[in-house]
Structures are given as structure tokens and as C-alpha cells.
Design a protein around this motif. Sequence first.
Motif, PDB file in Angstrom:
ATOM      1  N   THR A   1      30.612  10.134 -38.358  1.00 29.38           N
ATOM      2  CA  THR A   1      31.306  11.076 -37.469  1.00 29.38           C
ATOM      3  C   THR A   1      31.050  10.759 -35.997  1.00 29.38           C
ATOM      4  OG1 THR A   1      29.475  12.659 -37.576  1.00 29.38           O
ATOM      5  CG2 THR A   1      31.247  12.928 -39.182  1.00 29.38           C
ATOM      6  N   THR A   2      30.084   9.891 -35.722  1.00 27.34           N
ATOM      7  CA  THR A   2      29.814   9.391 -34.371  1.00 27.34           C
ATOM      8  C   THR A   2      29.701   7.865 -34.472  1.00 27.34           C
ATOM      9  OG1 THR A   2      27.447   9.797 -34.741  1.00 27.34           O
ATOM     10  CG2 THR A   2      28.667  11.464 -33.500  1.00 27.34           C
TER      11      THR A   2
ATOM     12  N   GLU B   1      23.653  -1.361 -40.075  1.00 29.03           N
ATOM     13  CA  GLU B   1      22.572  -0.383 -39.938  1.00 29.03           C
ATOM     14  C   GLU B   1      22.732   0.742 -40.947  1.00 29.03           C
ATOM     15  OE1 GLU B   1      19.705   0.058 -37.831  1.00 29.03           O
ATOM     16  OE2 GLU B   1      20.004  -2.109 -37.772  1.00 29.03           O
ATOM     17  N   LEU B   2      23.967   1.164 -41.169  1.00 27.86           N
ATOM     18  CA  LEU B   2      24.221   2.217 -42.149  1.00 27.86           C
ATOM     19  C   LEU B   2      23.782   1.778 -43.543  1.00 27.86           C
ATOM     20  CD1 LEU B   2      25.399   4.878 -43.177  1.00 27.86           C
ATOM     21  CD2 LEU B   2      27.657   3.802 -43.175  1.00 27.86           C
TER      22      LEU B   2
ATOM     23  N   TYR C   1      29.177  11.829 -26.669  1.00 26.82           N
ATOM     24  CA  TYR C   1      30.125  10.758 -27.009  1.00 26.82           C
ATOM     25  C   TYR C   1      31.524  11.137 -26.513  1.00 26.82           C
ATOM     26  CZ  TYR C   1      26.381   9.536 -30.290  1.00 26.82           C
ATOM     27  OH  TYR C   1      25.170   9.203 -30.843  1.00 26.82           O
ATOM     28  N   PRO C   2      31.749  11.177 -25.206  1.00 23.57           N
ATOM     29  CA  PRO C   2      33.036  11.641 -24.661  1.00 23.57           C
ATOM     30  C   PRO C   2      34.237  10.792 -25.076  1.00 23.57           C
ATOM     31  CG  PRO C   2      31.682  10.621 -22.946  1.00 23.57           C
ATOM     32  CD  PRO C   2      30.808  10.795 -24.138  1.00 23.57           C
ATOM     33  N   LYS C   3      34.014   9.536 -25.415  1.00 28.50           N
ATOM     34  CA  LYS C   3      35.118   8.658 -25.805  1.00 28.50           C
ATOM     35  C   LYS C   3      35.322   8.610 -27.323  1.00 28.50           C
ATOM     36  CE  LYS C   3      34.625   5.611 -21.783  1.00 28.50           C
ATOM     37  NZ  LYS C   3      34.380   4.211 -21.333  1.00 28.50           N
ATOM     38  N   ASP C   4      34.536   9.383 -28.036  1.00 29.43           N
ATOM     39  CA  ASP C   4      34.603   9.337 -29.508  1.00 29.43           C
ATOM     40  C   ASP C   4      34.735  10.738 -30.092  1.00 29.43           C
ATOM     41  OD1 ASP C   4      33.932   6.357 -30.183  1.00 29.43           O
ATOM     42  OD2 ASP C   4      32.456   6.939 -28.673  1.00 29.43           O
ATOM     43  N   ASN C   5      35.610  11.525 -29.476  1.00 30.85           N
ATOM     44  CA  ASN C   5      35.845  12.898 -29.937  1.00 30.85           C
ATOM     45  C   ASN C   5      36.866  12.868 -31.082  1.00 30.85           C
ATOM     46  OD1 ASN C   5      36.056  15.651 -30.198  1.00 30.85           O
ATOM     47  ND2 ASN C   5      37.195  15.950 -28.299  1.00 30.85           N
ATOM     48  N   THR C   6      36.399  12.501 -32.269  1.00 31.67           N
ATOM     49  CA  THR C   6      37.287  12.282 -33.407  1.00 31.67           C
ATOM     50  C   THR C   6      37.475  13.535 -34.252  1.00 31.67           C
ATOM     51  OG1 THR C   6      35.466  11.633 -34.859  1.00 31.67           O
ATOM     52  CG2 THR C   6      36.502   9.882 -33.539  1.00 31.67           C
ATOM     53  N   ILE C   7      38.486  13.484 -35.119  1.00 31.47           N
ATOM     54  CA  ILE C   7      38.710  14.563 -36.088  1.00 31.47           C
ATOM     55  C   ILE C   7      37.507  14.659 -37.028  1.00 31.47           C
ATOM     56  CG2 ILE C   7      40.138  15.324 -38.027  1.00 31.47           C
ATOM     57  CD1 ILE C   7      41.435  15.689 -35.306  1.00 31.47           C
ATOM     58  N   ALA C   8      36.918  13.520 -37.358  1.00 27.36           N
ATOM     59  CA  ALA C   8      35.742  13.516 -38.236  1.00 27.36           C
ATOM     60  C   ALA C   8      34.597  14.313 -37.611  1.00 27.36           C
ATOM     61  CB  ALA C   8      35.291  12.082 -38.521  1.00 27.36           C
ATOM     62  N   LEU C   9      34.401  14.155 -36.293  1.00 28.85           N
ATOM     63  CA  LEU C   9      33.352  14.894 -35.601  1.00 28.85           C
ATOM     64  C   LEU C   9      33.664  16.390 -35.594  1.00 28.85           C
ATOM     65  CD1 LEU C   9      30.767  14.966 -33.919  1.00 28.85           C
ATOM     66  CD2 LEU C   9      32.146  14.504 -31.877  1.00 28.85           C
ATOM     67  N   LEU C  10      34.906  16.733 -35.312  1.00 30.44           N
ATOM     68  CA  LEU C  10      35.320  18.136 -35.307  1.00 30.44           C
ATOM     69  C   LEU C  10      35.097  18.776 -36.681  1.00 30.44           C
ATOM     70  CD1 LEU C  10      36.756  20.410 -33.647  1.00 30.44           C
ATOM     71  CD2 LEU C  10      38.896  19.600 -34.678  1.00 30.44           C
TER      72      LEU C  10
END
Length: 310
Positions: free
Chosen positions: A31-32, A38-39, A100-109
Motif C-alpha cells: 500500500t506504500t 525486500e518483500l 508519501y505525497p506522490k503515492d496516494n493510491t487507492i490501495a493506501l486509501l
Amino acid sequence: NYFGAVKGMLELQSDERYETLYMVADLHTITTPYDVEELKKNRREILIEYLAAGLDPEKSIIFYQSDVKEHAELAFYLSTAVTISRMQHLPTYKDKIKQYPKDNTIALLNYPILMAADILLYKPEFVPVGIDQEPHLEVAREIAKKMNNIYKTDFPEPKRFITDGEYIPSLTGEGKMSKSVEGSYVNLTDSLEDIEKKIAKIPTDAGKGNLDKIPGGVLTLFKLVELFQGPEKKSELEKHYTDIGIKYNEVKKQLSKVIYDEFSTFQTKRRSLIEDQKYIDEVIKQGAEKARVIATKTIDEVKQKMGFSL
């Protein structure tokens, strides 16, 4: 994580009244921004560390979130009962988009909706998470109520299982201890030397003053003393702080040794587990199979209630 989550996990696992499930939340990682390699490494490390800390696959279901596709499926169904504005007003969401201002995704929301799915999929009574996750747990309860009202499902409204160390202050003296804030935390895998260096950097004062005006770093030190050495030791230090004063070097040195001693058993078991990768593979496989049995039943019930089956 150790005091706020794992301690609660172990306490619940040892209670015969409960069936316990513990998940490596790898889907939440994406989500970020993240590194794929690494994952792959980190999710296995987390599972190994759960086992080293004392989780037992004979007593608990231990699995990867991504191995049980029903988590993502239920999250979509639950999203029909949540508004965008509700998700946007969560403090944790606001903090993340600042980070993360450039990565405001639906997944994060949708992070809290996926978390609600993680919980409600297994219809639990308790969830052993830290106090910082209470807003997300409240969202899970709200969603459960709405789903029950709209579709006549039977989701419970789970409570947080509270542990003594639900909030651990940062080693920097500001905010909480967090893996995402460099210099704020101690790893369970740290050597004595590493722990000593980190504890030594906790900001302190002259060692004497008013308890009502203790700076953040000293509060952190006192909290760690309480958790690792007991409330009596903390009370003794507080008395010295207002009376004869404290020599922080001695306190920090002793605390570091106590922390390392508590983690040494964990570190020994972790090394043993790393040498037995076939066992780890089997735990992962069996955990997913056991979790799917429960998850599939819940999904079938939800689909039936929502009109997707006869």
C-alpha cells in the motif's frame, strides 16, 4: 511489536478458550512504496520471528495474508459499506499521504478496509494489536455493523486485546517506537553491542528534576525500565530523579543487558529455525490450508447474503 502485539499473541495462544490465527500482513506492505526483493525476504523473516518468539503451529494457525485470496475478495465486498470520505478522514491515512505525497493510491486509501477483511474473515472476538491500531479496529466494527444491517451477515464487533506494552515511546524521545523511523527502535535480533549503542543515544537531562516536567527521552527510558525490569525498578528511579539524582550511564548499561538477556532465547531459536527451511515451508503451507478452510466458509456466507448464490 514485541510488547504491543506478540506478547498478546502468546497470551491468547496459551488460553484454551480461544482458537488463534496469526497472519503475516504482506498485502498491506504494497500500500506504500516497496522493494519486491525486500518483500520476499522480509515476509519470511517475520514468519520465522513469530515462531522464534513462541508462536506454535500446533496451537495457532500461522500464515501469509497473500496465500489466502479470500482476504482481498472480502475487502472488495466490505468496500460497498464504506464511503471514501470516511477513509479520507482517518488520521493514519492523513499521516501516510504526508509521508508519501506522490503515492496516494487507492490501495493506501483502502488499507483499513483490507484490515477489516483480515479481521472479519475469521469472525474473531479479540484482536491483539497496539493502541495505534484502534482507529482501524473501530472501522472494522463500523463495517461489521453496516454489513450486518444491510445484508444480514453475522459479523462480530471485535475488541482489542490489550497488553501492558501497547504503546512504546521512541528512543528519540519523540512519538512512538516505529520501524519506519530510523533510530527509534530496538530489533529483537540486535546484539548486546547494538542495543547498548541505541540505548546510550536516548536523550536525557541532568538526571534530577520534577516528575511533571520529565523530557521525552527520560520518559522513554523509564518506560523501558518498567517493561524489562519491572514497576518497582521504575519507581526507584523516579524517587532518585526527584531526590539524589540519576547516573544515566549506569541505568542504560544495566537496561541494555536486561533487554539482550530477554531476547537471547528468541535469537537462539531463530538461528535454529533458519537452519531448517523445509520446516518453515511446511508451516507456511499448512497455515494457508487451515486458514482457507475458515476463510472460504465466511466468503460463501457473505456471497450468499449479498445475492451471489442461490
